[in-house]
Enzyme design. Structure first.
Site, PDB file in Angstrom:
ATOM      1  N   GLN A  41       0.819  -1.216   0.000  1.00 13.39           N
ATOM      2  CA  GLN A  41       0.000   0.000   0.000  1.00 13.39           C
ATOM      3  C   GLN A  41       0.852   1.266   0.000  1.00 13.39           C
ATOM      4  OE1 GLN A  41      -3.312   0.382  -0.230  1.00 13.39           O
ATOM      5  NE2 GLN A  41      -3.745  -1.813  -0.268  1.00 13.39           N
TER       6      GLN A  41
ATOM      7  N   SER B 198       3.484  -4.228  -5.180  1.00 11.85           N
ATOM      8  CA  SER B 198       2.534  -4.739  -6.166  1.00 11.85           C
ATOM      9  C   SER B 198       2.149  -3.625  -7.124  1.00 11.85           C
ATOM     10  CB  SER B 198       1.303  -5.260  -5.432  1.00 11.85           C
ATOM     11  OG  SER B 198       0.286  -5.547  -6.352  1.00 11.85           O
TER      12      SER B 198
ATOM     13  N   CYS C 213     -10.313  -7.883  -0.071  1.00 16.83           N
ATOM     14  CA  CYS C 213     -10.245  -9.328   0.145  1.00 16.83           C
ATOM     15  C   CYS C 213     -11.287  -9.799   1.138  1.00 16.83           C
ATOM     16  CB  CYS C 213      -8.877  -9.736   0.662  1.00 16.83           C
ATOM     17  SG  CYS C 213      -7.564  -9.207  -0.402  1.00 16.83           S
TER      18      CYS C 213
END
Lengths: 392, 379
Positions: free
Chosen positions: A182, A202, A328
């Site tokens: 993040q 990511s 999620c």
């Protein structure tokens, strides 16, 4: 097609792929599609572009190119860093320190290792979601081999004292891994200055493609491979390279770090306006996470007397995409482990809303949300018998 | 350009690129998100799963998307076994199987490596003798990546079932897809690995077929995506591109296979007119037509590869994954009994249904020019 307003405020779940990133990727589907391991020119050309991407990622976080390993995403990077270093250093010890508010890729991996005979300390956090450096220090034993703490929390945005923890880990000779999924693209990171041994990132969280991430591994860190096979990634991560993804990651991280200050300043301004507007106009509301030490794009709230799911649905009907907890856990009925960890009771944690801003959001978007959100919250509360009593 | 390296990777079809692009620009939601964008993404995910499942006659729920074939192989093998169990594989598996077994052996697992014959076929008698009460997993590749050998998977599975009901069979199907007809139900296989970039799909995506009811352990732990079997935000553009590639491949698959067969037959017929040529993957029932492995005597494979490159003809020596390092020398060709003379001059031509007959002619014309020169230099 409806022409209704569409406002995306779920950038912490995923971002769209930036046009410039996509443009950079496309030739690697249509023209340069060779296998980078092939020894012919058609493969070698492709390989060069992987090296360029590696340099870009390294530069963005202050690492050396040879310390960057591409993975299929943040979860693989987390799994690899934790399992790989735990098994590689088992002779030194079997103790791992983490926190209760980590991403599930870290938490569940730690739980798995517990079954394998490792011992894990799950540090608590304060009401802002902050880990105490003293707690980390006190948890260290002569068996501790790894400290894994997230850079910034995905649900409430709290940024941990990474540099201090890094210093402590270095002083004690313990590996320090941080899940920075993040944080990369939103925070200035320098792995050397912050004494970070391993860092997960990511691409799809900063306008890069999905399905690609990276693990930074400081030179000298002992790590067992996670995916075994071909000699890709200097023999440490097998599998034909996802070339377009890698190229896209390189471009996205370069773009994000190039305009980091400017973008953080603008998004912080929008976020502050959003937070202020919500807190002033909607009673029985809490802001989750640290008031200052938080990600620029994160606004996380709990509205008492309502269900987060119905709130999301109503916002979606009005064209606003947000999230309860994290993406999620959206399908799950259990309240978020993060919100419970910062001390919220179940019934309040259920009324959570995370709005995460991004570069497409404008002041008008914030105004629109500030206009519709109080109405929706009020409407939902009118249906709550509990709220009636309180108001009563 | 003539691309005869389709076993290393393939060119994504334009429809695939279009799908990937659209997902990145328009359908970018996280499939786990509860809002409309998330739900749109989930729909795409479902459609892709149905498309890939249809290609191999699986149920959609039996497919787990991964980052590629290597991950699928790692996941299948590591997820199926427990400490101490006996494992069986062959000597000519892909490195993502073979290297993993070598690691498992170091970790204390007993492993039997099956030998292969001159055609690359595993020895079934050796397999029958190797299966013990403690055998948990037999892992064999459907089609070999270097010489195209098609293993008798139905016989292997039947044999394993007869000998040990508890043993499971994993098939690395990465090179099989698009090269032979694959039907997981007919095969009765337990686990099968697939990869998109070998069938004109995108790189960075693959799948593992997990037979309904198989209690596989996950490799990637976390958010619980893919029915808890493979965590991590879904690579939707890749997955959706895989779906499109699978759908396209399935259209007239028989005609595509027939075309590739014609390419290989034509190529072999012409090669046989040359001196000092040994065909390591003949046109027969036990070799996939998409792979033509040829040893050119008195020539170094790498030199020939470079010379062909000057004609913009791209081929491979050994497999791409192992080509770079000396430590990862070719092990498939020695396993079928080739001597050094034929190993060093081995070239793999690998076809796709998109290749044309005149490309074979052009490649032959180039070989006619190159070979005498290279052989003269060598002598």
């Amino acid at each position: 097609m409806s022409t209704a307003k569409r406002i995306y405020m779920d950038h912490a779940a995923t971002t769209y792929t930036h046009r410039e990133v996509l443009q950079e990727m496309l030739p690697f589907f249509t023209d340069y599609y060779g296998n980078p391991s092939s020894i012919h020119q058609f493969g070698r050309e492709v390989k060069k572009n992987i090296d360029i991407a590696r340099e870009r990622v390294a530069k963005a976080i202050g690492a050396l190119p040879e310390e960057i390993y591409f993975t299929a995403g943040g979860s693989e990077a987390d799994n690899w860093a934790i399992k790989g270093s735990a098994y590689a250093n088992r002779k030194k010890g079997n103790h791992i320190i983490t926190s209760v508010i980590e991403h599930h890729a870290v938490l569940h991996t730690c739980e798995y290792l517990e079954k394998e005979g490792f011992e894990v300390t799950y540090l608590p956090v304060d009401r802002f979601g902050m880990v105490s450096v003293e707690d980390v220090r006190n948890a260290i034993t002569d068996k501790t081999i790894l400290i894994t703490l997230m850079y910034a929390n995905n649900e409430i945005g709290t940024i941990q004292p990474i540099e201090e923890i890094g210093r402590l880990a270095k002083e004690k000779g313990i590996y320090f891994h941080t899940d920075a999924v993040q944080a990369v693209g939103s925070v200035k990171i320098d792995v050397k200055q912050q004494n970070i041994d391993m860092l997960s990132l990511s691409a799809h969280k900063f306008y890069g493609p999905k399905g690609i991430g990276a693990l930074y591994v400081r030179k000298g860190v002992k790590l067992i491979s996670f995916l075994h096979g071909g000699a890709q990634e200097r023999g440490r991560r097998a599998g034909t390279e996802n070339v377009p993804g890698i190229v896209g990651l390189g471009k996205a991280i370069e773009l994000a770090s190039g305009k980091l200050d400017e973008s953080v300043a603008r998004i912080t301004g929008l976020r502050d306006k959003l937070v202020q507007g919500v807190m002033e106009n909607i009673p029985y509301t809490r802001l989750n996470g640290h008031p200052e030490k938080r990600l620029a794009n994160n606004a996380s709230f709990c509205f008492e007397y309502i269900e987060g799911e119905s709130l999301l649905l109503n916002l979606d009907l009005k064209g606003v995409a947000g999230s309860s907890g994290s993406a999620c856990t959206s399908g799950s009925l259990d309240p978020s482990h993060v919100l419970l960890a910062i001390g919220l009771p179940h019934e309040i944690a259920h009324g959570s809303l995370r709005l995460s801003l991004g570069e497409i959001n404008t002041e008008a978007d914030v105004d629109y949300v500030l206009q519709i959100l109080p109405e929706i919250v009020d409407k939902l509360r009118q249906m709550s018998p509990l709220y009636e009593k309180v108001k009563g | 350009m003539i691309y005869f390296d389709n076993s290393a990777t393939t060119k994504p079809r334009s429809q695939v690129v279009h799908e990937v692009t659209e997902c990145m620009e328009k359908c970018f939601g996280n499939p786990s998100s509860a809002h409309r964008l998330g739900m749109d993404a989930e729909k795409k995910l479902k459609m892709a799963r149905e498309r890939v499942a249809r290609l191999i006659n699986a149920k959609p729920g039996e497919l787990v998307f991964t980052s590629g074939g290597s991950e699928a192989n790692n996941m299948a093998i590591l997820g199926a076994i427990d400490k101490g169990q006996h494992l069986i594989t062959s000597r000519i598996e892909h490195p993502s199987v073979l290297r993993l077994f070598e690691k498992l052996e170091k970790d204390g697992f007993p492993v039997t490596y099956l030998d292969v014959d001159r055609s690359g076929l595993v020895n079934l008698e050796q397999l029958a003798a190797a299966i013990q009460e403690n055998t948990r997993l037999v892992s064999v590749m459907h089609v070999n990546n270097e010489i195209g050998t098609i293993q008798p998977v139905p016989k292997i599975i039947q044999l394993v079932r007869e000998k040990n009901r508890k043993a499971k069979v994993h098939v690395d199907g990465v090179q099989a897809l698009g090269k032979v007809a694959v039907d997981v139900k007919k095969l009765d296989v337990d686990l099968m690995s697939l990869s998109a970039h070998k069938i004109h799909g995108p790189k960075g995506v693959g799948a593992l077929y997990v037979k309904n009811g198989f209690n596989l352990k996950p490799l990637m732990i976390g958010g619980g995506q893919e029915a808890d079997l493979r965590s991590g935000t879904e690579n939707l553009p890749g997955i959706s591109g895989f779906g499109v590639a699978a759908e396209l491949l399935g259209e007239d698959l028989e005609a595509k296979l027939a075309h590739v067969k014609a390419l290989k037959l034509y190529f072999i017929t012409m090669l046989q007119a040359l001196d000092g040529v040994l065909i390591n993957s003949p046109a027969d029932d036990v070799h996939a037509d998409a792979i033509l492995n040829v040893s050119f005597e008195d020539v170094k494979g790498e030199v020939l590869l470079r010379a062909l490159e000057d004609y913009e003809i791209y081929v491979s020596t050994g497999s791409a994954c192992s080509a770079r390092k000396a430590a990862h020398r070719n092990y498939v060709l020695p396993a079928i009994g080739l001597k050094e003379r034929h190993i060093e001059g081995a070239i793999r031509f690998s076809f796709s249904h998109l290749n044309k007959l005149d490309e074979v002619e052009k490649a032959m014309a180039a070989l006619y020019k190159i070979l005498p020169v290279l052989r003269r230099v060598k002598k």
